[in-house]
Design an enzyme around this catalytic site. Sequence first.
Site, PDB file in Angstrom:
ATOM      1  CG  ASN A 507      17.306 -23.170   5.944  1.00 42.96           C
ATOM      2  OD1 ASN A 507      16.790 -24.263   5.717  1.00 42.96           O
ATOM      3  ND2 ASN A 507      18.319 -22.699   5.253  1.00 42.96           N
ATOM      4  CG  ASP A 508      11.080 -25.775   8.239  1.00 46.24           C
ATOM      5  OD1 ASP A 508      11.275 -25.216   9.324  1.00 46.24           O
ATOM      6  OD2 ASP A 508       9.961 -25.958   7.743  1.00 46.24           O
ATOM      7  CB  CYS A 509      16.728 -27.666   5.119  1.00 45.78           C
ATOM      8  SG  CYS A 509      15.222 -28.089   4.268  1.00 45.78           S
ATOM      9  CG  ASN A 511      17.141 -30.158   9.876  1.00 45.22           C
ATOM     10  OD1 ASN A 511      17.391 -30.569   8.751  1.00 45.22           O
ATOM     11  ND2 ASN A 511      16.064 -29.465  10.148  1.00 45.22           N
TER      12      ASN A 511
END
Length: 837
Positions: A507-509, A511
């Site tokens: 999940n690149d989001c 963070n």
Amino acid sequence: MPGRASGARHQTGSNRFKRRVVRYGHFDDEGREYVITRPDTPLPWINYLGTEAYFGIISNTAGGYSFYRDARLRRLSRYRYNNAPLDMGGRYVYLRDDDSGEFWSPSWQPTQNELEDYSCRHGLGYSIICSTYKGIRGETTYFVPLGENLEVWRIRVTNERKTQALVSLFDSIEFCLWEAQEDSTNFQRNYSTGQVEVEDGVIYHKTEYRERRDHFAFFACSASLAGFDTQRDSFLGPYRGWDRPIVVEKGKATDSVAHGWQPMGCHHVKLELAPGETKEVIVLLGYQENPKNDKFDPPGSQTINKKRVKPIIARYLQPAAVEQAFTDLRDYWTRTLGILQVRTDNEHVDRMVNIWNAYQCMVTFNMSRSASLYESGIGRGMGFRDSNQDLLGFVHMVPARARERILDIAATQLPNGGAYHQYQPLTKRGNNDVGSGFNDDPAWLVLGVAAYLKETGDSPILDEPVPYDNATGTETPLYEHLQRAIQYTLDRLGPHGLPLIGRADWNDCLNLNCFSETPGESFQTTENKEGGVAESVFIGGLFVLAAQELAGLAKLRGDNAEANRSLAASEQMTDVVQKAGWDGAWFRRAYDYFGKVVGSRECAEGQIFIEPQGMCIMAGIGLENGMAQRSLASVRERLATPHGIVLNQPAYTYYHLELGEISTYPEGYKENAGIFCHTNPWLMIAEAMVGNGERALDYYLRINPSAREEISEIHRCEPYVYAQMIAGKDAPTPGEAKNSWLTGTAAWNFVAVSQWILGIRAAHDGLRIDPSLPAGWGGFSAMRRFRGARYNITVHKAPGSAGRVTRLTVDGRETPGNLIPLPTRPGQSFDVEAFIQ
Ligand code: GLC
Ligand code: GLC
């Protein structure tokens, strides 16, 4: 292929969505085409041209552009993203009735006349757009011949009137000055660099050929010309758009030769058509390179040396060569799709597995995430994790290219086992701008390589010397790359013993170390705040799976020490996940920078996430102690919707500094409670693993584009390919898809339905037949080519039963378990029968 075992056909799932059905087209399964029957689809519905190096996208109204290998660095033609009207710039053809002066585009755009019988047939690697206007029929077939760096537009114009017709035909293409980013920004330079040559009616685009470029584009036409244009302003006329070019309106080209401004290509052809007569005009747009020391002819001049390209042009301006190339393309796809063909009780399963999902997997492999209507061809290189997952969906179709891809990816790996998040397709180098530190990245390489080996048995690949960070002298066997990938996680464990997340995981989001407060700053590349201990349960699950796969590879090599070490690490991590990663009714998502849990009933928002449920169960965690079943029940209760399974609930309603980009998206979109389709197949696989084929198929059909065709008005994207996202239940428009085509959704759905629901799965030691079917099915049949042999598979299932395979015969001989041992010599063919009581 043998017939279907039994059962009801053409189950369309019509009751799934209670909506008025508006159709924009239909599937032609025999022809392997989707036929669009009105041009005003909710969004442009696109297709891809090209299979190897020369590619293009094309919409149902002929919008789109072409490029050679890299959509940013070698773009041939212009397209205007995010334009109004949508979808501007393309391979436009105009027809003009020279008696009345009326003109139109047979592809509807850009003139938008009221056409009769409009259709666009998107096929595999080609599109045919056809219509009639006032008795003149125009049909254009667009495709790229195999092995060539050019595209063909085969235009057929037919006079359906009772009287003779005088028709002018104008083709058109606007050239891009190669580097797409510069082309759309650096106007002070661009307006003065454009150059062309026109020779024998062929238009050559040669901007920057005088200096460092050794390549040019060509635009050729088979008919004799009444004129041409290469300067956009002369063709369109000042302040005019593509909808009413002055040259077309007047019926006369101006023979303009571009100097700066906007170079383009247009051929003007005059056709005299007797009643009922058809004339064919072939147009070619292509790319050609010359050796540096042989660029000009005569040497020392500034004229392009055309001796290499002329024979190619001459060849493809012949109708017979074009016909043959089109047949070859069709045959290529028949062969490629022929590796797996199935016949089941559900038409959506059949057409997606046999045609469209497989095709999308190949396109995704070719494009990665570079060029679609949502990816501008400028922004993203090849993703390390994305490419490894894409591999899962195409490895059986083109194993040789999978091998090459694996070696390319592995060569960008860093010496510490980590990975650049992205690499550039032209240079095949890691991308420093995006950098590394996405701690899930390396583990995907292990899954990709394992899938490749199961399909091919090519164990020598593990001994291939592969460098780190492309540095000569650092080579180790590929096998060691995988060991370092696993070690990378073990070297980065947090306070709970879970893997540290780094910048983000899948999940690149999410963070968790980013804490970005500056508008516009990239969440992907912002320097992380020091001292964080953010951990990922998802990477925990992924690690367990990857370590098991590495153990499998180690066993193949007789490396028992590594096999034992990996299995021990995987068991140890399983333990940690079950302790620190279990929330009572589902798997937690992560621990944030401060060590606070994410994805727990303790949280106010984001209590449950889909990814760890899918990944942990796929890794086998909780299958024996009921956790898996409990987690799946929670998914059903809290995340499943009629349009698919949303990513998290409750959605984040405000920006959480400590979570990052996930909370920048309004509720129901993208990673914030959107139906992020990539993750849904993980749940299908998990359901199939626990023996719930009914629910696995149900989840499958919720996001299956063909099954959603009847709600095209809601779904809006193409009904023949998956989209990355469907808006979730918190969005104002639930069910609305976005970001079609280039998504890991393609590969994972293919894996879920073919390997887990239908259960035909390549293994190191044979072909496994392990379906998990819905109770109502009566079985299915399939043909699978594997390791040089052909398997004709029939699965017989007692209706009502929902179990697993109880008996397996190969050529009539009883075979224990559900594994067909490897073939002993090439060319063998087996009749396989599997029984589910
Ligand atoms: C995009 C990215 C992929 C990432 C996913 C979830 O699809 O390409 O790498 O895993 O989003 O954030
Ligand atoms: C954004 C997108 C995500 C994608 C990432 C990388 O974060 O939401 O899906 O993976 O950009 O480009």
